[in-house]
Design an enzyme around this catalytic site. Structure first.
Site, PDB file in Angstrom:
ATOM      1  N   LYS A 212       0.850  -1.196   0.000  1.00  0.00           N
ATOM      2  CA  LYS A 212       0.000   0.000   0.000  1.00  0.00           C
ATOM      3  C   LYS A 212       0.879   1.236   0.000  1.00  0.00           C
ATOM      4  CE  LYS A 212      -2.979   2.786   2.990  1.00  0.00           C
ATOM      5  NZ  LYS A 212      -3.802   2.915   4.195  1.00  0.00           N
ATOM      6  N   GLU A 257      -8.271  12.505  12.183  1.00  0.00           N
ATOM      7  CA  GLU A 257      -7.395  11.396  12.601  1.00  0.00           C
ATOM      8  C   GLU A 257      -6.496  11.816  13.754  1.00  0.00           C
ATOM      9  OE1 GLU A 257      -5.813   9.142   9.426  1.00  0.00           O
ATOM     10  OE2 GLU A 257      -5.041   7.616  10.793  1.00  0.00           O
ATOM     11  N   GLU A 301      -6.963  -1.502   2.934  1.00  0.00           N
ATOM     12  CA  GLU A 301      -6.269  -0.252   3.257  1.00  0.00           C
ATOM     13  C   GLU A 301      -6.285   0.004   4.761  1.00  0.00           C
ATOM     14  OE1 GLU A 301      -8.224   2.448   0.086  1.00  0.00           O
ATOM     15  OE2 GLU A 301      -7.181   3.766   1.483  1.00  0.00           O
ATOM     16  N   GLY A 429      -4.568  13.389   0.310  1.00  0.00           N
ATOM     17  CA  GLY A 429      -3.927  12.160  -0.148  1.00  0.00           C
ATOM     18  C   GLY A 429      -4.878  10.984  -0.061  1.00  0.00           C
ATOM     19  N   GLU A 444     -11.877  11.191  -4.763  1.00  0.00           N
ATOM     20  CA  GLU A 444     -11.744  11.123  -3.296  1.00  0.00           C
ATOM     21  C   GLU A 444     -10.847  12.258  -2.788  1.00  0.00           C
ATOM     22  OE1 GLU A 444     -10.958   7.182  -1.608  1.00  0.00           O
ATOM     23  OE2 GLU A 444      -9.604   8.157  -0.175  1.00  0.00           O
TER      24      GLU A 444
HETATM   25  C1  LIG Z   1      -4.180  11.038   3.532  1.00  0.00           C
HETATM   26  C2  LIG Z   1      -5.399  11.448   3.827  1.00  0.00           C
HETATM   27  O1  LIG Z   1      -6.336  10.641   4.422  1.00  0.00           O
HETATM   28  C3  LIG Z   1      -5.959   9.440   5.057  1.00  0.00           C
HETATM   29  C4  LIG Z   1      -6.870   9.304   6.222  1.00  0.00           C
HETATM   30  C5  LIG Z   1      -8.110   8.744   6.093  1.00  0.00           C
HETATM   31  C6  LIG Z   1      -8.435   8.029   4.937  1.00  0.00           C
HETATM   32  C7  LIG Z   1      -7.517   7.818   3.957  1.00  0.00           C
HETATM   33  C8  LIG Z   1      -7.855   7.038   2.745  1.00  0.00           C
HETATM   34  O2  LIG Z   1      -8.934   6.434   2.704  1.00  0.00           O
HETATM   35  O3  LIG Z   1      -7.098   7.042   1.773  1.00  0.00           O
HETATM   36  C9  LIG Z   1      -6.119   8.285   4.082  1.00  0.00           C
HETATM   37  O4  LIG Z   1      -5.377   7.184   4.523  1.00  0.00           O
HETATM   38  C10 LIG Z   1      -5.841  12.817   3.556  1.00  0.00           C
HETATM   39  O5  LIG Z   1      -6.941  13.185   3.955  1.00  0.00           O
HETATM   40  O6  LIG Z   1      -5.062  13.604   2.974  1.00  0.00           O
END
Ligand SMILES: C=C(O[C@H]1C=CC=C(C(=O)O)[C@@H]1O)C(=O)O
Length: 458
Positions: A212, A257, A301, A429, A444
Site C-alpha cells: 500500500k 485522525e 487499506e 492524499g 476522493e
Molecule cells: C491522507 C489522507 O487521508 C488518510 C486518512 C483517512 C483516509 C484515507 C484514505 O482512505 O485514503 C487516508 O489514509 C488525507 O486526507 O489527505
C-alpha cells in the site's frame, strides 16, 4: 537526551530559556458552541486545538523551539523539558491542557526542506525557505475548556506567582476578515497527471513491490485579501465538530485522525483509512456506509493502517485493545473506516515512559499517510509523488509539562505561506492498493480538499 544527527542543525530555543512563570486559574464559563474558544483568538499567529467546543487556544509567544531533520521530535521533546526545568508552575485547575503547554507542528519528511525539489517538483517555492522541520510554540496566554470547566493560563518570563495572571481579562479580538475572491489552481502536479501516478503506484503494488502507498497532491488557493486564519478556524470548528480543528505556525485544518492522545497513562489512537464520498454522484451505492464497511479494497487499506499503529504502540504499552473490525465515521464530506486503538502505557525500568510527542514520533508515518511496508512506501512517495509535503500528514497538536498531550495527523489542512499571505497550499492524499482506480482516487482527493475549500468560501 538530545538526538544527534550529523547533517541536521542543532535544535534552537528562542529566546534562550530563562525562568518561566506559568499560572492556571479557573475563569467564568464561555458561551456554549463549537467556536467559543476560537472566537477569542487574535488575528496574528493564533494557536488552536479544539473539538466539539472543548480544547485549548493560545496566542502570543513566550518561547519557540525549532528542530530539524530526523531528530526533530526527540530534539524538540528534550528542549521542552529544558524549558520546564526552569519553569515555576502554579496550576489551580489540574486538567489535561492546564499548566505549561506548547503547541507543535512537524514536517512529514526526515529529509528536510528541498527533498521534493530534488525529485523535480514544479510547485510554489515553499521548500527552501529555511523553515525548521519542527516547532513547539510556548504561548503567552492559553484559554481552555473541558466539560464545564474553563481556565486561563498565563506564561511570563518575569513576575512572580503572587501576582495575578497578567491577561486575566479576555481580549476583544479584531474582527475576522474574509479572504475575498479566491482562485484555486493545481499545485505541484496537475490533477490529471496525478491519476497517472496513482495508476503507476497500483501497478507496482500488483507487481508485488509493496502492499500500500498513500499518494498526496496539493492545490494552491490565491486570495484577494490576506488570509485570516480565524476565518478558516471558525468555519472548520463549526462544520467539522467530530474533527480536531488546529492552527499552529501557519498550519490550519480540521483533522479526523488522532495520531495519539496520552492522558494519565492511557494511550488512544483513532486510525482512519478507507473512504467513500458522501455524494459520489450517479451510480453511487444506495447505502454508502454499508458499501464502505463491506468494501474489501477499503478494508485492506484500513487493516494496514491499524497494524502499523498497533505495531508502533506495542513496545510502549503493557496492554492494548485493537478492535477487530472498524466502525464508519460520518463526516460532512466523506465517510471513513475508523478504529480506536487504546493501550496502557508501560512504566519502563530504565527510564521515563515516552511523552505524547515521543509516541507520535514512533507512530509517524503510519500506513494511513505513508504505506506498507513503510520504507518501500516512503521510497515510492519520494520517487513519484513530486510534492514537498511540508507539514501536511505529520503530527500537529500540543504537549503538556507531564508529557501528556494530543497529536493529530495534519490532514484536511492547508499551509498559509509565510512568504505570501495571499496564498494557501491545500493538501489531500489517498491510500492506494492494487485495486485502486485513478478516477475514483482523484474524486476522493477532491472530497478531502473540501473542508479547506469550503472554509475559504469556494
Ligand atoms: C491522507 C489522507 O487521508 C488518510 C486518512 C483517512 C483516509 C484515507 C484514505 O482512505 O485514503 C487516508 O489514509 C488525507 O486526507 O489527505
Amino acid at each position: 537526551m538530545t538526538a544527534e544527527h550529523a547533517s541536521a542543525p542543532a535544535p534552537r530555543t528562542s529566546p534562550a530559556p530563562g525562568t518561566l512563570v506559568v499560572r492556571t486559574v479557573a475563569i467564568d464559563a464561555l458561551p456554549g458552541g463549537p467556536t467559543a474558544l476560537v472566537d477569542l483568538l487574535p488575528d496574528a499567529h493564533p494557536l488552536a486545538w479544539v473539538r466539539r467546543g472543548d480544547g485549548i487556544v493560545g496566542w502570543g509567544e513566550v518561547a519557540r523551539i525549532e528542530s530539524w531533520g530526523p531528530g526533530r521530535f526527540a530534539d524538540a521533546d528534550a528542549a521542552w523539558r529544558a524549558v520546564l526545568r526552569r519553569a515555576v508552575v502554579r496550576d489551580e485547575v489540574h486538567l489535561p491542557g492546564t499548566g505549561a503547554v506548547a503547541f507543535g507542528s512537524f514536517a512529514f519528511d526526515d529529509a528536510g526542506p528541498g527533498a521534493a525539489d530534488d525529485a523535480g517538483t514544479d510547485g510554489p517555492d515553499v521548500a527552501d525557505d529555511g523553515r525548521p522541520d519542527g516547532v513547539l510554540v510556548v504561548p503567552r496566554v492559553v484559554v481552555g475548556r473541558r466539560g464545564g470547566t474553563t481556565w486561563m493560563t498565563t506564561f511570563e518570563t518575569s513576575g512572580s506567582l503572587a501576582s495575578p495572571p497578567g491577561a486575566h481579562v479576555l481580549p476583544r479580538p479584531a474582527p475576522v476578515t474574509s479572504p475575498g475572491r479566491v482562485v484555486l489552481r493545481d499545485g505541484s502536479v496537475a490533477a490529471q497527471d496525478w491519476k497517472d501516478l496513482v495508476a503507476e503506484a497500483a501497478r507496482r503494488i500488483r507487481a508485488g513491490h509493496l502492499d500500500k502507498v498513500v499518494l498526496a497532491r496539493d492545490a494552491v488557493a490565491t486570495t484577494e485579501h490576506p488570509v485570516d486564519p480565524r476565518y478558516l478556524l471558525g468555519r472548520l470548528a463549526a462544520s467539522y465538530e467530530a474533527c480536531w480543528t488546529f492552527s499552529v505556525d501557519g498550519m490550519v485544518g480540521a483533522t479526523p485522525e488522532l495520531l495519539v492522545r496520552s492522558e494519565k497513562g492511557l494511550v488512544t489512537s483513532r486510525v482512519l483509512a478507507g473512504t467513500i464520498r458522501r455524494e459520489p454522484g450517479a451510480g453511487a451505492p444506495h447505502d454508502p456506509a454499508l458499501f464502505l464497511a463491506q468494501s474489501s479494497k477499503d478494508l485492506e487499506e484500513h487493516e494496514y493502517a491499524v497494524r502499523s499503529v498497533a505495531d508502533a504502540l506495542a513496545p510502549s504499552c503493557s496492554s492494548m485493545n485493537v478492535p477487530e473490525a472498524p466502525f464508519v465515521l460520518h463526516l460532512p464530506n466523506v465517510l471513513h473506516l475508523a478504529s480506536d486503538v487504546t493501550g496502557v502505557l508501560a512504566s519502563p525500568e530504565d527510564g521515563p515512559a515516552p511523552t505524547s510527542l515521543g509516541l507520535a514520533a514512533a507512530l509517524h508515518p503510519s500506513a494511513a499517510v505513508c504505506g506498507t511496508p513503510t520504507a518501500d512506501a516512503r521510497a515510492l512517495i519520494r520517487e513519484i509523488e513530486g510534492l514537498d509535503r511540508a507539514r501536511y500528514a505529520a503530527p500537529v497538536g500540543w504537549l503538556g509539562a507531564d508529557g501528556d498531550g494530543e497529536w493529530g495527523i495534519a490532514l484536511r489542512s492547508c499551509e498559509i505561506l509565510p512568504s505570501d499571505p495571499l496564498a494557501v497550499r491545500l493538501f489531500a492524499g489517498c491510500g492506494i492498493v492494487g485495486a485502486s482506480d485513478p478516477d475514483a482516487e482523484l474524486a476522493e482527493s477532491e472530497a478531502k480538499l473540501e473542508p479547506i475549500t469550503g472554509a475559504l468560501g469556494l
